[in-house]
Scaffold this motif. Structure first.
Motif, short mmCIF file in Angstrom:
data_model
loop_
_atom_site.label_atom_id
_atom_site.label_comp_id
_atom_site.label_asym_id
_atom_site.label_seq_id
_atom_site.Cartn_x
_atom_site.Cartn_y
_atom_site.Cartn_z
N ARG A 1 62.84 -0.15 9.56
CA ARG A 1 63.35 -1.49 9.33
C ARG A 1 62.83 -2.46 10.37
O ARG A 1 62.71 -2.12 11.53
CB ARG A 1 64.86 -1.51 9.39
CG ARG A 1 65.53 -0.79 8.29
CD ARG A 1 67.02 -0.93 8.43
NE ARG A 1 67.68 -0.07 7.45
CZ ARG A 1 68.96 0.08 7.37
NH1 ARG A 1 69.76 -0.57 8.20
NH2 ARG A 1 69.49 0.88 6.48
N GLY A 2 62.54 -3.67 9.95
CA GLY A 2 62.15 -4.73 10.88
C GLY A 2 63.38 -5.50 11.31
O GLY A 2 64.31 -5.70 10.55
N ARG A 3 63.40 -5.92 12.54
CA ARG A 3 64.57 -6.67 13.03
C ARG A 3 64.26 -8.12 13.21
O ARG A 3 63.32 -8.66 13.39
CB ARG A 3 65.04 -6.10 14.35
CG ARG A 3 65.65 -4.75 14.11
CD ARG A 3 66.31 -4.29 15.38
NE ARG A 3 66.89 -2.99 15.12
CZ ARG A 3 68.04 -2.62 15.59
NH1 ARG A 3 68.73 -3.40 16.36
NH2 ARG A 3 68.54 -1.44 15.31
#
Length: 77
Positions: free
Chosen positions: A75-77
């Motif tokens: 996941r990208g934050r």
């Protein structure tokens, strides 16, 4: 299966059994899943295999490609 995957599978022409597949995919014995796990993956049709009578054989490049297709990106934050 696209043309490249088909060409790779035709080039290998090596079918292996359960234990040999697990040894090739997971060289480290401590990290290797069991043959029962592989049986469950076959039952879910998550792993491509060839059945000849009661025997099950695997093409290593096809199985690697199937696992690569199911890889989840972080996941990208």
């Amino acid at each position: 299966m696209n043309r490249n995957e088909f060409a790779e599978s035709q080039a290998s022409q090596e079918l292996v059994g359960k234990q040999a597949l697990l040894e090739k995919l997971f060289p480290n014995e401590a990290d290797r899943p069991s043959t029962r796990w592989l049986d469950m993956q076959c039952a879910k049709r998550a792993v491509p295999f060839v059945r000849l009578g009661r025997l099950i054989w695997f093409d290593v490049p096809q199985v690697r490609a199937a696992f690569a297709a199911r890889t989840v990106a972080p996941r990208g934050r």
